[in-house]
Design a protein around this motif. Structure first.
Motif, PDB file in Angstrom:
ATOM      1  N   ALA A 186      10.328 -11.300  -0.930  1.00 38.52           N
ATOM      2  CA  ALA A 186      10.837 -10.526  -2.066  1.00 38.52           C
ATOM      3  C   ALA A 186       9.734 -10.234  -3.083  1.00 38.52           C
ATOM      4  CB  ALA A 186      11.984 -11.275  -2.734  1.00 38.52           C
ATOM      5  N   ARG A 187       8.787 -11.147  -3.212  1.00 43.22           N
ATOM      6  CA  ARG A 187       7.684 -10.962  -4.157  1.00 43.22           C
ATOM      7  C   ARG A 187       6.516 -10.169  -3.550  1.00 43.22           C
ATOM      8  NH1 ARG A 187       6.546 -16.489  -7.198  1.00 43.22           N
ATOM      9  NH2 ARG A 187       7.509 -15.774  -9.128  1.00 43.22           N
ATOM     10  N   GLY A 188       6.633  -9.794  -2.286  1.00 44.10           N
ATOM     11  CA  GLY A 188       5.611  -8.968  -1.661  1.00 44.10           C
ATOM     12  C   GLY A 188       4.462  -9.727  -1.029  1.00 44.10           C
ATOM     13  N   PHE A 189       4.579 -11.034  -0.914  1.00 49.69           N
ATOM     14  CA  PHE A 189       3.507 -11.816  -0.291  1.00 49.69           C
ATOM     15  C   PHE A 189       3.521 -11.675   1.231  1.00 49.69           C
ATOM     16  CE2 PHE A 189       3.864 -14.109  -4.346  1.00 49.69           C
ATOM     17  CZ  PHE A 189       2.533 -14.116  -4.724  1.00 49.69           C
ATOM     18  N   ILE A 190       4.703 -11.443   1.798  1.00 51.87           N
ATOM     19  CA  ILE A 190       4.831 -11.250   3.242  1.00 51.87           C
ATOM     20  C   ILE A 190       5.165  -9.778   3.471  1.00 51.87           C
ATOM     21  CG2 ILE A 190       6.090 -11.879   5.325  1.00 51.87           C
ATOM     22  CD1 ILE A 190       6.800 -14.546   3.948  1.00 51.87           C
ATOM     23  N   SER A 191       4.297  -9.091   4.197  1.00 54.03           N
ATOM     24  CA  SER A 191       4.493  -7.666   4.445  1.00 54.03           C
ATOM     25  C   SER A 191       4.161  -7.337   5.891  1.00 54.03           C
ATOM     26  CB  SER A 191       3.610  -6.841   3.511  1.00 54.03           C
ATOM     27  OG  SER A 191       3.584  -5.497   3.909  1.00 54.03           O
ATOM     28  N   GLU A 192       5.157  -6.874   6.617  1.00 53.68           N
ATOM     29  CA  GLU A 192       4.962  -6.488   8.007  1.00 53.68           C
ATOM     30  C   GLU A 192       3.970  -5.335   8.110  1.00 53.68           C
ATOM     31  OE1 GLU A 192       8.160  -4.665  10.716  1.00 53.68           O
ATOM     32  OE2 GLU A 192       8.357  -6.828  11.000  1.00 53.68           O
ATOM     33  N   ALA A 193       4.052  -4.393   7.179  1.00 55.19           N
ATOM     34  CA  ALA A 193       3.146  -3.235   7.199  1.00 55.19           C
ATOM     35  C   ALA A 193       1.692  -3.679   7.034  1.00 55.19           C
ATOM     36  CB  ALA A 193       3.530  -2.252   6.102  1.00 55.19           C
ATOM     37  N   ARG A 194       1.447  -4.652   6.165  1.00 57.81           N
ATOM     38  CA  ARG A 194       0.070  -5.150   5.977  1.00 57.81           C
ATOM     39  C   ARG A 194      -0.416  -5.885   7.217  1.00 57.81           C
ATOM     40  NH1 ARG A 194       1.631  -6.935   0.686  1.00 57.81           N
ATOM     41  NH2 ARG A 194       1.468  -9.068   1.442  1.00 57.81           N
ATOM     42  N   VAL A 195       0.466  -6.593   7.899  1.00 53.47           N
ATOM     43  CA  VAL A 195       0.086  -7.291   9.132  1.00 53.47           C
ATOM     44  C   VAL A 195      -0.342  -6.262  10.176  1.00 53.47           C
ATOM     45  CG1 VAL A 195       0.908  -8.714  11.049  1.00 53.47           C
ATOM     46  CG2 VAL A 195       1.558  -9.298   8.716  1.00 53.47           C
ATOM     47  N   VAL A 196       0.446  -5.198  10.313  1.00 54.45           N
ATOM     48  CA  VAL A 196       0.126  -4.150  11.286  1.00 54.45           C
ATOM     49  C   VAL A 196      -1.216  -3.512  10.944  1.00 54.45           C
ATOM     50  CG1 VAL A 196       0.808  -1.875  12.151  1.00 54.45           C
ATOM     51  CG2 VAL A 196       2.515  -3.680  11.907  1.00 54.45           C
ATOM     52  N   GLN A 197      -1.408  -3.154   9.686  1.00 52.38           N
ATOM     53  CA  GLN A 197      -2.673  -2.524   9.275  1.00 52.38           C
ATOM     54  C   GLN A 197      -3.857  -3.468   9.485  1.00 52.38           C
ATOM     55  OE1 GLN A 197      -3.319   0.651   8.567  1.00 52.38           O
ATOM     56  NE2 GLN A 197      -1.173   0.881   9.154  1.00 52.38           N
ATOM     57  N   SER A 198      -3.662  -4.733   9.223  1.00 52.31           N
ATOM     58  CA  SER A 198      -4.725  -5.715   9.417  1.00 52.31           C
ATOM     59  C   SER A 198      -5.131  -5.807  10.888  1.00 52.31           C
ATOM     60  CB  SER A 198      -4.250  -7.081   8.910  1.00 52.31           C
ATOM     61  OG  SER A 198      -5.191  -8.071   9.180  1.00 52.31           O
ATOM     62  N   VAL A 199      -4.144  -5.876  11.766  1.00 50.25           N
ATOM     63  CA  VAL A 199      -4.434  -5.954  13.200  1.00 50.25           C
ATOM     64  C   VAL A 199      -5.146  -4.679  13.666  1.00 50.25           C
ATOM     65  CG1 VAL A 199      -3.395  -5.996  15.506  1.00 50.25           C
ATOM     66  CG2 VAL A 199      -2.600  -7.584  13.758  1.00 50.25           C
ATOM     67  N   LEU A 200      -4.646  -3.527  13.227  1.00 46.02           N
ATOM     68  CA  LEU A 200      -5.281  -2.265  13.622  1.00 46.02           C
ATOM     69  C   LEU A 200      -6.717  -2.200  13.116  1.00 46.02           C
ATOM     70  CD1 LEU A 200      -2.445   0.368  13.087  1.00 46.02           C
ATOM     71  CD2 LEU A 200      -3.218  -0.656  15.218  1.00 46.02           C
ATOM     72  N   HIS A 201      -6.937  -2.598  11.885  1.00 45.98           N
ATOM     73  CA  HIS A 201      -8.280  -2.532  11.297  1.00 45.98           C
ATOM     74  C   HIS A 201      -9.252  -3.475  12.010  1.00 45.98           C
ATOM     75  CE1 HIS A 201     -11.375  -2.125   8.257  1.00 45.98           C
ATOM     76  NE2 HIS A 201     -11.427  -3.439   8.173  1.00 45.98           N
ATOM     77  N   GLN A 202      -8.789  -4.676  12.319  1.00 45.61           N
ATOM     78  CA  GLN A 202      -9.676  -5.679  12.913  1.00 45.61           C
ATOM     79  C   GLN A 202      -9.860  -5.537  14.416  1.00 45.61           C
ATOM     80  OE1 GLN A 202      -8.085  -9.471  11.823  1.00 45.61           O
ATOM     81  NE2 GLN A 202      -8.546  -9.215   9.650  1.00 45.61           N
ATOM     82  N   ARG A 203      -8.859  -5.038  15.128  1.00 41.56           N
ATOM     83  CA  ARG A 203      -8.895  -5.112  16.578  1.00 41.56           C
ATOM     84  C   ARG A 203      -8.973  -3.784  17.312  1.00 41.56           C
ATOM     85  NH1 ARG A 203      -9.826  -9.724  18.668  1.00 41.56           N
ATOM     86  NH2 ARG A 203      -8.088  -9.903  20.060  1.00 41.56           N
ATOM     87  N   ALA A 204      -8.611  -2.687  16.663  1.00 37.55           N
ATOM     88  CA  ALA A 204      -8.503  -1.410  17.372  1.00 37.55           C
ATOM     89  C   ALA A 204      -9.828  -0.939  17.973  1.00 37.55           C
ATOM     90  CB  ALA A 204      -7.936  -0.334  16.456  1.00 37.55           C
ATOM     91  N   ALA A 205     -10.940  -1.242  17.346  1.00 39.19           N
ATOM     92  CA  ALA A 205     -12.221  -0.773  17.874  1.00 39.19           C
ATOM     93  C   ALA A 205     -12.565  -1.441  19.207  1.00 39.19           C
ATOM     94  CB  ALA A 205     -13.331  -1.042  16.868  1.00 39.19           C
ATOM     95  N   ARG A 206     -12.011  -2.621  19.450  1.00 35.53           N
ATOM     96  CA  ARG A 206     -12.364  -3.370  20.659  1.00 35.53           C
ATOM     97  C   ARG A 206     -11.230  -3.490  21.665  1.00 35.53           C
ATOM     98  NH1 ARG A 206     -13.825  -6.344  16.435  1.00 35.53           N
ATOM     99  NH2 ARG A 206     -12.347  -7.993  16.886  1.00 35.53           N
ATOM    100  N   LEU A 207     -10.024  -3.031  21.297  1.00 33.37           N
ATOM    101  CA  LEU A 207      -8.887  -3.205  22.192  1.00 33.37           C
ATOM    102  C   LEU A 207      -8.133  -1.907  22.395  1.00 33.37           C
ATOM    103  CD1 LEU A 207      -7.400  -6.556  20.826  1.00 33.37           C
ATOM    104  CD2 LEU A 207      -8.929  -6.240  22.768  1.00 33.37           C
ATOM    105  N   GLY A 208      -7.512  -1.794  23.548  1.00 39.20           N
ATOM    106  CA  GLY A 208      -6.677  -0.646  23.857  1.00 39.20           C
ATOM    107  C   GLY A 208      -5.268  -0.832  23.331  1.00 39.20           C
ATOM    108  N   SER A 209      -4.479   0.214  23.451  1.00 42.96           N
ATOM    109  CA  SER A 209      -3.113   0.216  22.922  1.00 42.96           C
ATOM    110  C   SER A 209      -2.245  -0.887  23.513  1.00 42.96           C
ATOM    111  CB  SER A 209      -2.456   1.566  23.191  1.00 42.96           C
ATOM    112  OG  SER A 209      -3.160   2.581  22.530  1.00 42.96           O
ATOM    113  N   ALA A 210      -2.402  -1.161  24.792  1.00 40.31           N
ATOM    114  CA  ALA A 210      -1.566  -2.177  25.430  1.00 40.31           C
ATOM    115  C   ALA A 210      -1.825  -3.559  24.829  1.00 40.31           C
ATOM    116  CB  ALA A 210      -1.822  -2.202  26.939  1.00 40.31           C
ATOM    117  N   ARG A 211      -3.075  -3.901  24.577  1.00 33.20           N
ATOM    118  CA  ARG A 211      -3.403  -5.207  23.991  1.00 33.20           C
ATOM    119  C   ARG A 211      -2.949  -5.280  22.539  1.00 33.20           C
ATOM    120  NH1 ARG A 211      -7.635  -8.652  25.595  1.00 33.20           N
ATOM    121  NH2 ARG A 211      -7.425 -10.055  23.847  1.00 33.20           N
ATOM    122  N   ILE A 212      -3.102  -4.177  21.797  1.00 35.28           N
ATOM    123  CA  ILE A 212      -2.640  -4.139  20.404  1.00 35.28           C
ATOM    124  C   ILE A 212      -1.121  -4.349  20.379  1.00 35.28           C
ATOM    125  CG2 ILE A 212      -2.380  -2.691  18.354  1.00 35.28           C
ATOM    126  CD1 ILE A 212      -5.258  -3.490  18.676  1.00 35.28           C
TER     127      ILE A 212
END
Length: 154
Positions: free
Chosen positions: A49-75
């Motif tokens: 409720a206070r915004g500390f847990i955000s699914e959208a931020r988790v998704v963006q974090s994974v995309l930012h950190q892993r997309a350059a080295r992984l394909g769509s299936a692994r993501i």
């Protein structure tokens, strides 16, 4: 002097300070520390409720950190393992589709740079890209284009 164990909320905040976590990840990691049933859910509800847990931020974090080295299936696999909503996973994977070939090509270039000259080496390069989540079609195209690449850039 003995110190009291950190509260569930304190433990969750410490985990969140290190990196983004989905609610499901926090539930998994903190379940062993829950002394009274329902206190973990209450603490996570308050943090969400206070915004500390955000699914959208988790998704963006994974995309930012892993997309350059992984394909769509692994993501997709990593996001699902984090307990991300199926619709959010589908949107994230869809956003990667346009760059799949370029990302696979760049990864192949960094790792190998030389097209395979024998079937064994071709299989090794294919396995490398496929285990990183790139589709067989994309992998075949990268290797085919790599084999046709000129030896020197003019």
């Amino acid at each position: 002097m003995a110190f009291a164990a950190p509260s569930l909320k304190g433990r969750a905040l410490r985990l969140l300070s290190q990196r983004e976590h989905s609610r499901a990840e926090l539930e998994r990691k903190l379940a062993a520390h829950e002394e009274e049933p329902g206190t973990l859910a209450q603490a996570l509800d308050e943090l969400q409720a206070r915004g500390f847990i955000s699914e959208a931020r988790v998704v963006q974090s994974v995309l930012h950190q892993r997309a350059a080295r992984l394909g769509s299936a692994r993501i997709r696999q990593e996001l699902q393992a984090k307990g991300i909503d199926a619709e959010a996973v589908a949107q994230a994977v869809q956003s990667l589709q346009g760059t799949e070939l370029e990302r696979a090509r760049a990864l192949w270039q960094r790792r190998f740079a030389e097209p395979p000259t024998e079937p064994r080496e071709r299989a090794r390069q294919m396995r490398f890209l496929m285990t990183r989540g790139f589709s067989a079609e994309v992998v075949a195209r990268v290797l085919r284009e790599g084999a046709q690449a000129p030896d020197c850039a003019d």
